[in-house]
Design an enzyme around this catalytic site. Structure first.
Site, PDB file in Angstrom:
ATOM      1  N   CYS A 192       3.726   2.958   1.672  1.00 38.68           N
ATOM      2  CA  CYS A 192       4.796   1.984   1.503  1.00 38.68           C
ATOM      3  C   CYS A 192       6.068   2.605   0.942  1.00 38.68           C
ATOM      4  O   CYS A 192       7.077   1.918   0.784  1.00 38.68           O
ATOM      5  CB  CYS A 192       4.290   0.851   0.629  1.00 38.68           C
ATOM      6  N   HIS A 196      10.498  -2.722  -5.878  1.00 38.25           N
ATOM      7  CA  HIS A 196       9.383  -2.621  -4.928  1.00 38.25           C
ATOM      8  C   HIS A 196       8.605  -3.939  -4.931  1.00 38.25           C
ATOM      9  O   HIS A 196       8.316  -4.492  -3.882  1.00 38.25           O
ATOM     10  CB  HIS A 196       8.486  -1.446  -5.299  1.00 38.25           C
ATOM     11  N   GLU A 234       5.692  -1.307 -12.226  1.00 39.43           N
ATOM     12  CA  GLU A 234       7.094  -1.018 -11.935  1.00 39.43           C
ATOM     13  C   GLU A 234       7.973  -1.422 -13.120  1.00 39.43           C
ATOM     14  O   GLU A 234       8.897  -0.690 -13.495  1.00 39.43           O
ATOM     15  CB  GLU A 234       7.551  -1.756 -10.663  1.00 39.43           C
ATOM     16  N   LYS A 285      10.770  -8.946  -1.119  1.00 37.07           N
ATOM     17  CA  LYS A 285       9.491  -9.137  -0.409  1.00 37.07           C
ATOM     18  C   LYS A 285       9.006 -10.575  -0.548  1.00 37.07           C
ATOM     19  O   LYS A 285       8.146 -11.005   0.211  1.00 37.07           O
ATOM     20  CB  LYS A 285       8.427  -8.166  -0.935  1.00 37.07           C
ATOM     21  N   HIS A 300       5.685  -7.751   2.965  1.00 39.05           N
ATOM     22  CA  HIS A 300       5.724  -6.310   2.729  1.00 39.05           C
ATOM     23  C   HIS A 300       5.600  -5.574   4.069  1.00 39.05           C
ATOM     24  O   HIS A 300       4.540  -5.568   4.683  1.00 39.05           O
ATOM     25  CB  HIS A 300       4.574  -5.941   1.784  1.00 39.05           C
ATOM     26  N   PHE A 344       0.614   3.866  -1.676  1.00 35.75           N
ATOM     27  CA  PHE A 344      -0.728   4.420  -1.865  1.00 35.75           C
ATOM     28  C   PHE A 344      -0.652   5.933  -1.681  1.00 35.75           C
ATOM     29  O   PHE A 344       0.002   6.421  -0.750  1.00 35.75           O
ATOM     30  CB  PHE A 344      -1.705   3.853  -0.829  1.00 35.75           C
TER      31      PHE A 344
END
Lengths: 80, 413
Positions: B162, B302, B313, B334, B339, B399
């Site tokens: 991502c 994010h 975050e 988002k 996402h 990830f």
């Protein structure tokens, strides 16, 4: 029962159109797949497989290189 | 930075709209692009998550049937966004050798790969189409754009889950700084709303299960957030040296002043709870920008709406900004788009660019009860930016422990 040449040509033109966007009426017996219709080897393999399904014939890989013109392919399918 | 780099074109296809304009309008209007999936496979496989953010305008409505036939859906979205961005930049005249592409994806051609495997099992190897490999490869979207605009200065693909498309934009800086390249088309695409990836993300409990109310499922920072919502689409930006842009009289949206990538080496999927890797990425981007932490006025976070991710975050941001964090307006877009995985950073960069050029910050929807553990100033309705030049950043994490941050500034000649 042998397939009719005109029917095979029409069916093949349909497959070519679907794969490449080339107008079906441009797919004529004397046209070369590569030189006249600008069809690359990847599209050609897809056309071959779709033609096998449509006409119920087997077109061996080693035969594909001999199918220079649309007429070659139509005649191979008619005589298969 | 020795070369100033500016944004001269933007393009997108998202769950909110088929182009930048419709996407941005829907975003400012507080719309949700998330809806129930009507595909037959949802019931057939008893998929536990029955909604996602599907592209508002299918690529097949924009591209020719022959283009679609030869491109995985991820590459189709890439081409749509890439063409819009290129046209928006005025289809610049540039030497092909000085034109490059940095276009990312998180997963690549998953539809093509799995369809081809089904064909192999059901019909045998001869029916596996010869275009399968070029369609499934992760560099397919980048290559599709590169072919379309005749980019011969290098076509590359960042793959970092991502964080991918934010990394791609950061990588573009290096290309443009080299002096060998005048223009880079950068961004990312994803088309993974397929039963297998949904099942896999669901099995790791990463996805929201709010099946009965999809439009409110993506709710970053809310106490009831329960996972992210998959989206699909693409975003593309045309990045250009200021010198080249000025020479051709290009319209300039904003200046790209920094970009950085770090890695956690902590856990394959969980974010580092201390947020040190993410913090280093923010600091490195600001350092490249020649900016102080107190210069930052806006962050497109994010913020995927997962319970642990949103807090991690926040921890990273607190580490970087300290008390100044109270003065920074945060948008978690988002909440509207879902996402887009490898496409997320690109569309969020576009939102950040538009925030600067349109001087309005986009809202975060579905925030009804803000998590007290995340006391951020979250923008919940469009907020006007003043006239002064400002600095904003966009964060993406993936990830693998990937952290990527890009920094944009109001363009001042």
């Amino acid at each position: 029962m042998a397939l009719d040449q005109n029917e095979v040509l029409a069916g093949l033109a349909e497959i070519v159109n679907e794969e490449t966007g080339i107008a079906a009426e441009k797919v004529q017996m004397d046209k070369s797949f590569t030189d006249d219709l600008d069809i690359d080897s990847i599209s050609m393999m897809t056309i071959v497989v779709n033609a096998e399904d449509k006409f119920g014939v087997k077109i061996p890989d080693e035969e594909v290189k001999n199918l220079i013109t649309v007429g070659d392919a139509v005649n191979f399918i008619v005589n298969a | 930075m020795t070369q100033r780099i500016v944004v001269t074109g933007i393009g997108a296809t998202t769950p909110l709209g088929g182009d930048v304009k419709s996407t941005w309008q829907a975003l400012l209007a507080g719309e949700s692009g998330i809806s129930t999936l009507e595909q037959e496979w949802v019931a057939r496989f008893e998929i536990p998550v029955t909604f996602a953010g599907q592209a508002k305008v299918p690529a097949a409505e924009v591209l020719t049937p022959q283009e679609c036939k030869r491109l995985d859906p991820s590459s189709q979205f890439a081409l749509v966004a890439g063409r819009e961005a290129w046209a928006d930049a005025g289809a610049p005249e540039v030497a092909p050798e000085r034109l490059a592409v940095e276009f990312a994806t998180g997963i690549g051609g998953v539809w093509t790969l799995l369809d081809a495997y089904d064909t192999l099992r059901e019909k045998g190897p001869r029916r596996v189409m010869p275009m399968t490999v070029p369609m499934l490869m992760p560099n397919g979207p980048a290559a599709a754009i590169g072919m379309d605009i005749a980019a011969r200065g290098g076509v590359r693909t960042a793959v970092s889950a991502c964080a991918s498309s934010t990394e791609a934009i950061a990588n573009a800086i290096t290309r443009l700084q080299s002096g060998d390249i005048d223009i880079v088309v950068a961004g990312g695409a994803e088309a993974a709303i397929h039963p297998m990836p949904i099942a896999a993300f669901a099995s790791m409990h990463a996805l929201s299960r709010r099946n009965d109310d999809p439009a409110t499922a993506s709710r970053p920072y809310d106490t009831t957030r329960d996972g992210f919502v998959m989206g699909e689409g693409a975003g593309a930006v045309v990045l250009e040296t200021l010198e080249h842009a000025q020479k051709r009289g290009a319209k300039i949206y904003a200046e790209l002043v920094g970009g950085a990538v770090t890695s956690d080496a902590h856990h394959i999927t969980a974010p580092d709870p201390e947020g040190t890797g993410a913090a280093r990425a923010v600091l490195a981007a600001l350092k490249q920008a020649g900016a102080k932490t107190t210069d930052v006025v806006h962050i497109n976070a994010h913020a995927t709406s997962t319970p642990v991710g949103d807090i991690a975050e926040y921890t990273a941001l607190k580490r970087v900004f300290g008390d100044h964090l109270d003065n920074i307006a945060i948008s978690a877009t988002k909440s509207s788009t879902g996402h887009l995985l490898g496409g997320a950073g690109a569309i969020e960069a576009i939102f950040t660019i538009l925030a600067l050029s349109e001087r309005v910050l986009p809202p975060t929807i579905n925030l009804n009860d803000q998590d007290p553990a995340i006391p951020l100033d979250v923008v919940t309705s469009p907020r006007e930016l003043g006239d002064a030049p400002v600095l904003a950043i966009s964060n993406s994490f993936g990830f693998g422990g990937h952290n990527a941050v890009v920094a944009f500034k109001t363009y001042v000649a």
